[in-house]
Design a protein around this motif. Structure first.
Motif, PDB file in Angstrom:
ATOM      1  N   UNK A  82       3.441 -14.681  -5.165  1.00  0.00           N
ATOM      2  CA  UNK A  82       4.750 -15.129  -5.634  1.00  0.00           C
ATOM      3  C   UNK A  82       5.099 -14.622  -7.027  1.00  0.00           C
ATOM      4  N   UNK A  83       4.243 -13.852  -7.667  1.00  0.00           N
ATOM      5  CA  UNK A  83       4.602 -13.297  -8.983  1.00  0.00           C
ATOM      6  C   UNK A  83       5.360 -11.989  -8.768  1.00  0.00           C
ATOM      7  N   UNK A  84       6.659 -12.062  -8.904  1.00  0.00           N
ATOM      8  CA  UNK A  84       7.537 -10.967  -8.490  1.00  0.00           C
ATOM      9  C   UNK A  84       7.241  -9.617  -9.148  1.00  0.00           C
ATOM     10  N   UNK A  85       7.003  -9.559 -10.467  1.00  0.00           N
ATOM     11  CA  UNK A  85       6.853  -8.235 -11.090  1.00  0.00           C
ATOM     12  C   UNK A  85       5.717  -7.397 -10.509  1.00  0.00           C
ATOM     13  N   UNK A  90      -0.616  -2.001  -5.693  1.00  0.00           N
ATOM     14  CA  UNK A  90      -1.992  -1.938  -5.183  1.00  0.00           C
ATOM     15  C   UNK A  90      -2.944  -2.473  -6.230  1.00  0.00           C
ATOM     16  N   UNK A  91      -3.887  -3.277  -5.785  1.00  0.00           N
ATOM     17  CA  UNK A  91      -4.848  -3.843  -6.720  1.00  0.00           C
ATOM     18  C   UNK A  91      -6.099  -4.244  -5.959  1.00  0.00           C
ATOM     19  N   UNK A 103      -0.930 -18.555  -9.507  1.00  0.00           N
ATOM     20  CA  UNK A 103       0.471 -18.785  -9.149  1.00  0.00           C
ATOM     21  C   UNK A 103       0.671 -19.546  -7.850  1.00  0.00           C
ATOM     22  N   UNK A 104      -0.298 -19.507  -6.953  1.00  0.00           N
ATOM     23  CA  UNK A 104      -0.070 -20.108  -5.642  1.00  0.00           C
ATOM     24  C   UNK A 104      -0.998 -21.279  -5.342  1.00  0.00           C
ATOM     25  N   UNK A 105      -1.870 -21.617  -6.292  1.00  0.00           N
ATOM     26  CA  UNK A 105      -2.713 -22.799  -6.113  1.00  0.00           C
ATOM     27  C   UNK A 105      -2.196 -23.864  -7.082  1.00  0.00           C
ATOM     28  N   UNK A 106      -1.912 -25.027  -6.555  1.00  0.00           N
ATOM     29  CA  UNK A 106      -1.380 -26.109  -7.396  1.00  0.00           C
ATOM     30  C   UNK A 106      -2.408 -26.483  -8.460  1.00  0.00           C
ATOM     31  N   UNK A 107      -2.055 -26.312  -9.710  1.00  0.00           N
ATOM     32  CA  UNK A 107      -2.981 -26.641 -10.793  1.00  0.00           C
ATOM     33  C   UNK A 107      -4.059 -25.588 -11.002  1.00  0.00           C
ATOM     34  N   UNK A 109      -3.799 -22.496 -12.267  1.00  0.00           N
ATOM     35  CA  UNK A 109      -3.706 -21.861 -13.582  1.00  0.00           C
ATOM     36  C   UNK A 109      -4.319 -22.779 -14.635  1.00  0.00           C
ATOM     37  N   UNK A 290      -1.828 -11.778 -15.502  1.00  0.00           N
ATOM     38  CA  UNK A 290      -0.687 -11.167 -14.819  1.00  0.00           C
ATOM     39  C   UNK A 290       0.096 -10.257 -15.753  1.00  0.00           C
TER      40      UNK A 290
END
Lengths: 565, 370
Positions: A82-85, A90-91, A103-107, A109, A290
């Motif tokens: 969900x991190x648009x930039x 590729x990574x 970004x996609x796991x609640x809490x 970060x 990020x």
């Protein structure tokens, strides 16, 4: 008491009966009583090691949480999170899962930042704890083993940090990994073989993140846990050191029993450390991976710095001159080898062996349980300050590009400052510290001999003005204090020896009677500490009719002494 | 066999403690202990553990303003801690339910930007308040006692008796006399140790097969392409500019040793350019190509200051002069950046004329030999 037990001591209460049932099976009453009765000395600096322990605990808990989501793999994937930039970039799977974790796991970060802050706090508290041990001489016999274990744990903590911040495989950590690779390559003779053993081939390969991961989550923590257990076991067995003071000897420990006072305070500290790290983890952003982007061997950003505890090695690498050593047969010892492997190895070896070195040089092989004040051991204190300065100059050099940028000085000048400073500044600090120690020692002796300056000026009959001094104890016929220095702090102000009554408690309105406080102060005689203090403070007070041992000066009649000669 | 069997060797029978049973229970009967008040029992146990309680400052008087105030403070702190903990739960659970979604969007500055800070604030405050409450509790409400515990050095008795047991066991084993056993034990230990270490041999690979450190993907005729794969013509770059190029092979832009800087020199730079010996022909017109991998620690050298012709490595501040064959002029690097020989192919695109003439990247022990 009578309500909870019968005449033969058999408990009548439910809880008491259960306790007996448990002790029948586990036989814990004896060891438990010994533990509860254990006495801990009371000083803030003895809590620094505890902070390290609690930080490690948080790192362990938060790290375990992170493993539920992290994928330690260098497999190439395309980011779809969900991190648009970064979408479509590729990574590696490692970086991808670090992003998802953020970004996609609640809490997630929050937990990642808590983990990073706990790690920073862990190393920082180890270093401060080590400085306390060093400057107070707590490493002397019989505690050399624990010092050694401590140094090993410090090194492991650094390795823990390095393997940890490499895992997300972002641009910053990849740059760090590249430098690690170059450092391994720089080792003479076995460099390339060592590199192939660690990386499984050329940089970067596909194995390294998985290997660092297992080292970070299993191997090093397991060793650390075992060493922490031994560290604490030895501490309990050898009992804690204490600062010199009234009633404190080489053969006892004065303080609070574990239960309930020390346990309450230690648990309080545990929660405060947890709280501070949690607050930092939520409020203060750290390592925003990020923003760095995925690792790419052809990219780097300016001001690439490692975490603070590796900064000194980065600094030594930056300021080391370009000195390759070319040996016959076309062999080379790369310049990179000296400021990284050799400097780090020498620093930690010296640190680990310091107790033995000091024992050899001073010939002091006796057991010591009373701590020293740094001023009383000027050579060690100065050596320590010299080492610390060396370390700090290296650390500053690790950020010399940031200094050059922010303060608008030449980068090359910063490098030359580091090159010269690392040689010139430590000896200067040695001399300064030595003089300061001697000065403080002298002042202690002076106060013991002549008393505390009261600030009261008296005019003598023949016109001379003198400042009245309050002696700390009995005086000899010349008016000199005969109290010897005992390694404990010497009071330097009248208030420290009861020159003034303590403040009345209460914020908006007093919650105690001033007269009551006065009485309490007069009657105060608590434990050995107060016994000693009463002897000090009461002597020489005019209101108390002169000091107990009047020496050879009856004419002064117990009035404060004027300084003589 | 029943529990009442009294024959020698049986486990039952008259089961009474032997003469070694005992300890403090022999000194104090249950009746004696029952007659003692709790405080005395506490001190008796402490004394038994080598602890003397010298002084107890009993804490604030029950019902006094001091005590009431302290209780209010501690109670308030614990209550606030509980409130913060519940606030954490509400923020954590409620985001995306009765609060806006917690998931952060780059463009957003609303609730989701506060989600993580709020978690930290509530949890941090809650835990810290518990800690402060506990410290205040022990400082203001608990009795302050001063206790002294004896510190014992090693006991001579323990040393002698333990030594006797150890030496006795060793003596009974006869290892000092039975030389064959000691020697074979030593041999076995060495062999076993070595055997258990052997699997680590799986980590060992020969770094010299195929000279991987000395070789890159560059070869004669390989095109210089940008990160997006597009080839480059001599007219594409302004004088004084730098472009990072990669070999036109699969995955060329991800290889750790292939990144190359294609630099177009300004006429002034070209006039004073002094290439390395034997590498005069490596450039093409006013273009030169140098490895981007620093010869010091392998970072990509990235910062090109064209006024001074210097390339700076941001990791350790090595500086290379592009007009002098990328010679290191300051900092810890010792070797020039290797130069890639380039030319232009039939279609007018840049190609390499071969691999780098030397190993790129950091120096190592036998670099000069391969």
């Amino acid at each position: 008491m009578a309500a909870t037990a019968t005449a033969t001591g058999a408990p009548t209460s439910r809880l008491g009966k259960q306790a007996v049932e448990i002790d029948d099976r586990l036989i814990v009453a004896g060891p438990l009583r010994r533990t509860l009765n254990k006495v801990f000395p009371d000083h803030w600096s003895f809590l620094l090691g505890e902070i390290a322990l609690y930080s490690f605990l948080i790192a362990l808990l938060s790290g375990t949480y992170l493993t539920f989501f992290f994928d330690p793999s260098l497999r190439e994937v395309v980011y779809e999170g969900s991190y648009a930039p970064l979408r479509g970039v590729e990574m590696s799977a490692a970086y991808d899962s670090a992003l998802n974790l953020s970004f996609d796991v609640r809490g997630g970060l929050f937990m990642r930042q808590v983990h990073h802050w706990a790690a920073l706090m862990f190393v920082a508290s180890i270093v401060v704890h080590l400085l306390r041990i060093f400057f107070t001489g707590a490493f002397r016999r019989p505690r050399e083993t624990n010092w050694l274990i401590g140094v090993v744990m410090l090194v492991l903590a650094l390795l823990m940090g390095v393997t940890g911040y490499t895992l997300p495989d972002d641009l910053l950590s990849g740059t760090g990994l590249r430098i690690i690779s170059a450092i391994i390559l720089s080792i003479p003779v076995i460099g390339t073989w060592a590199h192939w053993a660690v990386f499984g081939g050329e940089f970067v390969g596909e194995l390294i993140i998985g290997r660092f991961y297992i080292a970070h989550v299993l191997i090093i923590p397991a060793i650390l846990l075992a060493l922490i257990a031994v560290h604490l076991l030895l501490l309990v067995k050898q009992k804690h050191t204490q600062f010199a003071g009234p009633g404190r000897t080489e053969h006892n420990v004065v303080g609070n029993r574990l239960f309930p006072t020390f346990a309450a305070k230690a648990t309080g500290l545990l929660f405060v450390v947890f709280g501070v790290i949690a607050a930092l983890g939520g409020l203060v952003q750290i390592n925003p991976v990020w923003l760095w982007g995925p690792y790419n061997p052809s990219q780097v950003s300016a001001a690439s710095q490692p975490d603070w505890y590796i900064l000194f090695l980065d600094g030594s690498t930056r300021i080391f001159p370009a000195w390759d050593i070319n040996l016959p047969g076309d062999y080379t010892i790369p310049a990179l080898f000296w400021p990284t492997v050799v400097i780090a190895g020498a620093m930690f070896t010296l640190l680990a062996l310091y107790p033995n070195i000091e024992r050899k040089l001073t010939g002091d092989t006796a057991s010591h349980h009373l701590l020293q004040r740094p001023r009383d051991v000027p050579v060690r204190t100065s050596l320590g300050m010299m080492g610390l300065t060396f370390y700090l100059v290296l650390m500053l050099s690790g950020g010399n590009d940031v200094f050059a940028d922010k303060f608008d000085v030449s980068l090359n000048a910063m490098i030359w400052f580091g090159r010269l400073g690392v040689i010139v500044i430590p000896p200067i600090v040695y001399v300064l510290t030595y003089r300061i120690c001697l000065g403080l020692q002298k002042h202690d002796r002076e106060v013991l001999e002549h008393g505390i300056e009261t600030g009261v000026i008296r005019r003598l009959p023949h016109g001379e003005f003198i400042e009245v001094h309050q002696p700390l104890g009995p005086v000899d016929e010349h008016g000199h204090g005969i109290l010897a220095y005992g390694g404990a702090p010497v009071p330097k102000k009248m208030n420290q020896i009861g020159g003034a009554r303590r403040a009345i408690r209460g914020f908006f309105k007093p919650i105690e009677e001033p007269a009551q406080v006065e009485l309490e102060q007069r009657a105060e005689g608590r434990g050995i500490a107060a016994d000693e203090r009463r002897e000090l403070t009461s002597s020489g007070r005019p209101s108390e009719g002169g000091r107990p041992s009047e020496g050879g000066r009856p004419s002064d009649g117990g009035r404060p002494q004027a300084p003589r000669d | 066999m029943t529990t009442h069997d009294t024959r020698p060797g049986s486990s039952g029978g008259a089961d009474t403690p032997g003469p070694l049973y005992g300890g403090p229970d022999d000194d104090y009967t249950p009746e004696q202990l029952a007659a003692m008040p709790r405080e005395d029992l506490d001190r008796l146990g402490a004394r038994y553990d080598g602890v003397e309680i010298l002084h107890v400052d009993p804490g604030p008087e029950p019902g006094s303003p001091m005590e009431k105030r302290a209780i209010r403070q501690v109670g308030l702190l614990f209550t606030l801690a509980g409130l913060c903990a519940f606030a954490f739960v509400v923020v954590y659970v409620g985001s995306g339910w009765f609060f806006p979604d917690w998931q952060w969007d780059v463009t957003e500055t609303g609730w989701s930007a506060f989600f993580t800070p709020l978690l930290g604030l509530t949890m941090g405050l809650s835990l810290a308040l518990v800690g402060v409450g506990l410290v205040l509790y022990s400082k203001k409400l608990l009795p302050h006692e001063t206790a002294v515990q004896d510190k014992h050095d090693g006991s001579h008795f323990d040393r002698v008796t333990t030594g006797a047991t150890l030496v006795g066991g060793l003596h009974n084993s006869g290892l000092a006399r039975r030389k064959l056993i000691t020697r074979s034990l030593g041999f076995m230990g060495g062999g076993l140790g070595l055997m258990l270490l052997m699997p680590l041999g799986g980590l060992i690979n020969n770094p010299n097969t195929g000279n991987p450190l000395g070789r890159t993907a560059w070869a004669e005729g390989v095109r210089l392409v940008r990160n997006d794969g597009s080839p480059i013509r001599p007219g594409d770059q302004e004088p004084g500019s730098l472009e990072t190029v990669f070999p036109a092979v699969a995955g060329g832009n991800r290889q750790s040793d292939a990144a190359t800087m294609l630099i177009r020199l300004r006429p002034a730079q070209l006039a004073e350019a002094r290439p390395r010996e034997g590498q005069d022909e490596f450039g093409y017109g006013d273009y030169v190509a140098y490895s981007k991998i620093c010869t010091h620690a392998g970072c990509p050298v990235s910062l090109y200051e064209q006024e001074t012709s210097r390339i700076l490595c941001p990791c350790h501040q090595s500086q290379f002069d592009v007009t002098q064959g990328a010679k290191p002029v300051f900092g810890p690097a010792t070797r020039s950046l290797p130069q890639l020989p380039i030319t232009v192919d039939d279609e007018g695109y840049f190609v390499a004329r071969g691999d780098y003439p030397e190993a790129v990247g950091p120096t190592y022990w036998n670099r000069e030999r391969i």
